[in-house]
Design an enzyme around this catalytic site. Structure first.
Site, PDB file in Angstrom:
ATOM      1  N   TYR A 131      72.152   3.880 -17.134  1.00 37.87           N
ATOM      2  CA  TYR A 131      72.430   5.257 -17.568  1.00 37.87           C
ATOM      3  C   TYR A 131      73.357   5.306 -18.781  1.00 37.87           C
ATOM      4  O   TYR A 131      73.791   6.400 -19.168  1.00 37.87           O
ATOM      5  CB  TYR A 131      73.134   6.042 -16.457  1.00 37.87           C
ATOM      6  CG  TYR A 131      72.463   6.043 -15.099  1.00 37.87           C
ATOM      7  CD1 TYR A 131      71.215   6.637 -14.911  1.00 37.87           C
ATOM      8  CD2 TYR A 131      73.103   5.486 -13.997  1.00 37.87           C
ATOM      9  CE1 TYR A 131      70.621   6.643 -13.654  1.00 37.87           C
ATOM     10  CE2 TYR A 131      72.505   5.502 -12.742  1.00 37.87           C
ATOM     11  CZ  TYR A 131      71.264   6.079 -12.575  1.00 37.87           C
ATOM     12  OH  TYR A 131      70.692   6.102 -11.338  1.00 37.87           O
ATOM     13  N   CYS A 174      70.742 -12.857 -18.478  1.00 35.80           N
ATOM     14  CA  CYS A 174      70.052 -13.117 -19.741  1.00 35.80           C
ATOM     15  C   CYS A 174      69.342 -11.872 -20.258  1.00 35.80           C
ATOM     16  O   CYS A 174      68.111 -11.826 -20.329  1.00 35.80           O
ATOM     17  CB  CYS A 174      69.069 -14.250 -19.543  1.00 35.80           C
ATOM     18  SG  CYS A 174      69.900 -15.690 -18.894  1.00 35.80           S
TER      19      CYS A 174
END
Ligand SMILES: *Cc1c(COP(=O)(O)O)cnc(C)c1O
Length: 421
Positions: A318, A346
């Protein structure tokens, strides 16, 4: 207000130094304060007194059984959105008549589980769902108590992913069609109409959208009663926002919210239900993490933590802000410097904050993400095969692990390799 404060230069949860918990449990971990959870629950119930009411904690914000037991023992109801959440509430000792079942896609199996175990009310969100529920309840010789979730077409002015009360959102039935839908509900043999439900979104920082929605619900109550429906309960949803920064945000207080409810729907003689999640759990929890490395990059320094987006996804999902503070309080006058605070996953999205001002940090230092109690642990995953983050509950001067960190063997043991490989 919460109970995470510095004492003698060290961040505590109530009376326990978070660094003591880190030494026992390892990092990262979530830590909740029982006193804060209790206080927030009480604020809501006091704000609604003397109206007849039930504060149903939205389990989806924080669903650990110990937290549910703590709130349930105070008399809280629960708002659940799946059979799993329903069973969590029951396992925590909450009786069915204090459980409200919300959600846009309940399956017949979920309906059966809740009807069998006992339920206060289903908040139904569409005509097909209403018909399915009537069928399931009838087949069990029961009538399912319902409220119909209406979509009042109100702009909650919050993040687009958590606004639910506009007509383009998937939730509820358009309020203009309510008469038609209630007429059908009343005619279905397996349903008993109890009231009206509305929930317009999450992390609302103004009261005005609630006011617009609740005025529409009051008007609808009059209309449906005139059409012969007995409207005994109003479920007004959750969504009241919390301050994620200490400085500039000041969302409305539960007392103001309670006053608004009394003003808009208090005269209708209905029992009031509300479904707060974040305001009860959000500032009741922190995520504690350790600095693995400090990496000097091109024109910026990275603080690489042992917590990652799989443990707390709100920043990457968000763009949410969490205050990040060192567990060891900086000496007065210490100059801050900017860090990009990141996890080891990653993905570039595994970034908690950019150019965040912090006192100089070193390998091994501990930090806490504030306001991480809601939509933190519940949204955690094992992405990158990182075992689920554990949870700890503090009360006064003691703490308990309320969800242990899985071992690597436990994590691997859930997979199975078919014999034909
Ligand atoms: C998410 C949700 C809530 C809780 O929202 P908060 O913002 O955490 O208060 C309540 N009711 C329903 C139906 C929800 O979907």
């Amino acid at each position: 207000m919460d109970h995470f404060l510095y004492r003698n230069g060290s961040l505590h949860a109530e009376e326990v130094p978070l660094s003591d918990i880190a030494a026992t449990v390892g990092t990262p971990f979530y830590c909740y304060s029982a006193a804060t959870l209790e206080r927030h629950y009480r604020l809501f119930t006091e704000a609604l007194t003397p109206l007849p009411h039930l504060v149903c904690f939205a389990i989806k914000s924080l669903s650990n059984l110990a937290v549910l037991k703590l709130l349930g023992d105070l008399g809280a109801g629960m708002d659940v959105v799946s059979a799993g959440e329903y069973l969590r509430a029951r396992a925590a000792g909450v009786p069915g008549d204090r459980i409200v079942f919300s959600g846009v896609g309940k399956t017949r199996e979920e309906m059966r589980i809740a009807l069998e175990g006992g339920i206060r009310q289903f908040n139904v969100e569409s005509e097909p769902e209403m018909r399915a529920l009537s069928e399931v309840a009838s087949s069990m010789g029961l009538r399912a108590p319902i409220a119909v979730r209406v979509n009042p077409d109100v702009d909650a002015r919050t993040h687009e992913k958590i606004a639910t009360g506009k007509k383009e959102n998937k939730f509820g039935i358009p309020i203009e069609r309510a008469s038609e839908v209630y007429a059908e509900a009343a005619a279905l043999p397996g349903l008993e109409v109890m009231g009206i439900d509305v929930h317009i979104g999450s992390q609302l920082t103004e009261l005005e959208p609630f006011e617009q929605a609740y005025l529409k619900v009051a008007e609808l109550t009059g209309r449906l009663r005139a059409e012969g429906h007995e409207i005994r309960r109003l479920d007004l949803g959750g969504g009241l926002g919390i301050p994620y920064t200490r400085s500039n945000e000041a969302p409305p207080l539960p007392t103001d919210y309670g006053a608004l409810i009394k003003r808009t729907v208090g005269h209708l003689g209905c029992e009031i239900e509300i479904e707060p999640g974040r305001l009860i759990s959000g500032n009741s929890g922190v995520l504690v993490s350790r600095v693995i490395y400090v990496k000097n990059g091109e024109g910026r320094d990275f603080l690489i933590l042992d917590a990652a987006m799989n443990d707390l996804v709100r920043p990457s999902m968000y763009g949410a802000h969490h205050d990040i503070v060192p567990l060891a309080e900086a000496a007065p006058g210490t100059e801050s410097q900017p860090y990009d605070v990141v996890g080891p996953v990653c993905e570039t999205g595994d970034t908690f904050a950019k150019a965040r001002a912090l006192p100089p940090m070193a390998e091994g230092d501990l930090v806490a993400f504030r306001s991480a109690g809601a939509y933190g642990a519940v949204m955690a995953s094992e992405y990158n095969s990182r075992p689920l983050v554990p949870e700890v509950l503090v009360r006064g001067d003691h703490f308990a692990v309320i969800r242990a960190r899985p071992t690597f063997d436990e994590m691997l043991g859930r997979d199975s390799i078919p014999e034909w490989l």
